[in-house]
Design an enzyme around this catalytic site. Structure first.
Site, mmCIF file in Angstrom:
data_model
loop_
_atom_site.group_PDB
_atom_site.id
_atom_site.type_symbol
_atom_site.label_atom_id
_atom_site.label_comp_id
_atom_site.label_asym_id
_atom_site.label_seq_id
_atom_site.Cartn_x
_atom_site.Cartn_y
_atom_site.Cartn_z
ATOM 1 N N SER A 112 -6.514 6.103 -6.317
ATOM 2 C CA SER A 112 -5.265 5.359 -6.452
ATOM 3 C C SER A 112 -5.069 4.902 -7.897
ATOM 4 O O SER A 112 -4.986 5.727 -8.798
ATOM 5 C CB SER A 112 -5.274 4.177 -5.473
ATOM 6 N N ASP A 213 -0.295 9.136 3.671
ATOM 7 C CA ASP A 213 -0.686 8.063 2.756
ATOM 8 C C ASP A 213 0.407 7.004 2.793
ATOM 9 O O ASP A 213 1.554 7.279 2.422
ATOM 10 C CB ASP A 213 -0.849 8.635 1.344
ATOM 11 N N HIS A 243 -4.782 6.597 2.890
ATOM 12 C CA HIS A 243 -4.886 6.404 1.445
ATOM 13 C C HIS A 243 -6.330 6.283 0.953
ATOM 14 O O HIS A 243 -6.739 6.953 0.004
ATOM 15 C CB HIS A 243 -4.092 5.161 1.028
#
Length: 268
Positions: A112, A213, A243
């Site tokens: 991320s 996600d 995610h």
């Protein structure tokens, strides 16, 4: 000191604080006599807990692993709201320099926001990064609420949490229960310059992407895959993960594919 990497290898202690930084010493006898380092970065509001199993897997193969705790994380979301992108990047750069000083080659990886941070590092240190591994990296978004952050951050201090987007039941990312807006706005402010510098990335890249996600939408993927200059790019689909895929059902795929990637890009 946080980046001391000379500690002897030992079995992971599951009783320790999962949010603490992870450091594993390299064992060159397992990696063809070369000392290979791997730097992993967690995401926004997360902690090293999200990267710990991945790091431990690579450490067991003989790689020297560092997973720093980014400033403002592992405490409170209010504390995170006092930190900015420059703080997180500086910490990651310090960890990278420590690994580079003790290893023959270093591969970087991130989840991320951590993916965005290592992409920034790969752009800035193109001649030093041996390879890049990203899991659901965030460099753009189509979400309207995120685009309104310049205004919203003055009206409310936080949003609901973005942590624990995990399909596998019973797994905890050890992230915050709220999302601090001033801090995340600084992430968005860093995106334009990062996207502009993606063509500076020449290192091999492996891109892991979850099929579903709920945190990072599909705006980032084409920008990264089409934006970097590297001709050695691999995309790995993660069909059974959300995610935080490093803790999810497809984690074994990430571990196996990344181990093969590290071995390949660091071969003498």
């Amino acid at each position: 000191m946080r980046h001391n990497l000379v500690m002897p290898p030992s079995a992971p202690d599951r009783g320790t604080d999962q949010t603490a930084p992870l450091m594993i010493a390299a064992r060159p006898e397992l990696t063809g006599g070369r000392r290979i380092g791997v730097l992993l970065s967690h995401g926004f509001t997360g902690s090293p807990a999200s990267m710990r199993p991945w790091g431990e897997h690579l450490g067991a193969l003989g790689y020297g692993v560092a997973v720093p705790l980014l400033p403002g994380h592992g405490t409170t979301w209010q504390q995170l709201n006092t930190h900015r992108w420059a703080d997180w990047y500086a910490e990651l750069a310090r960890a990278f320099d420590a690994l580079r000083a003790e290893h023959d080659a270093v591969v970087v990886g991130g989840l991320s926001m951590g993916g965005a941070l290592v992409l920034r590092l790969a752009a800035d240190r193109a001649d030093q990064v041996a390879g890049v591994m990203v899991v659901n990296p965030a460099v753009a978004t189509r979400r309207l609420d995120v685009r309104l952050l310049p205004v919203l951050k003055h009206l409310v201090p936080s949003f609901p949490a973005i942590a624990n987007d995990i399909k596998k039941p019973g797994i905890d990312e050890h992230g915050y229960t709220r999302t601090p807006l001033k801090a995340i706005h600084s992430l968005l402010q860093a995106w334009p310059s990062l996207r502009a510098d993606l063509p500076r990335i020449t290192a091999p890249l492996i891109y892991f992407r979850s099929a579903e996600d709920h945190v990072v939408d599909d705006a980032s993927e084409p920008l990264v895959l089409d934006g970097i200059a590297s001709t050695d790019v691999t995309r790995i689909a993660l069909p059974e993960s959300y995610h935080v895929a490093t803790l999810d059902n497809d984690a074994p795929t990430i571990f196996a594919e990344s181990a093969a990637f590290v071995e390949r890009v660091t071969s003498a």
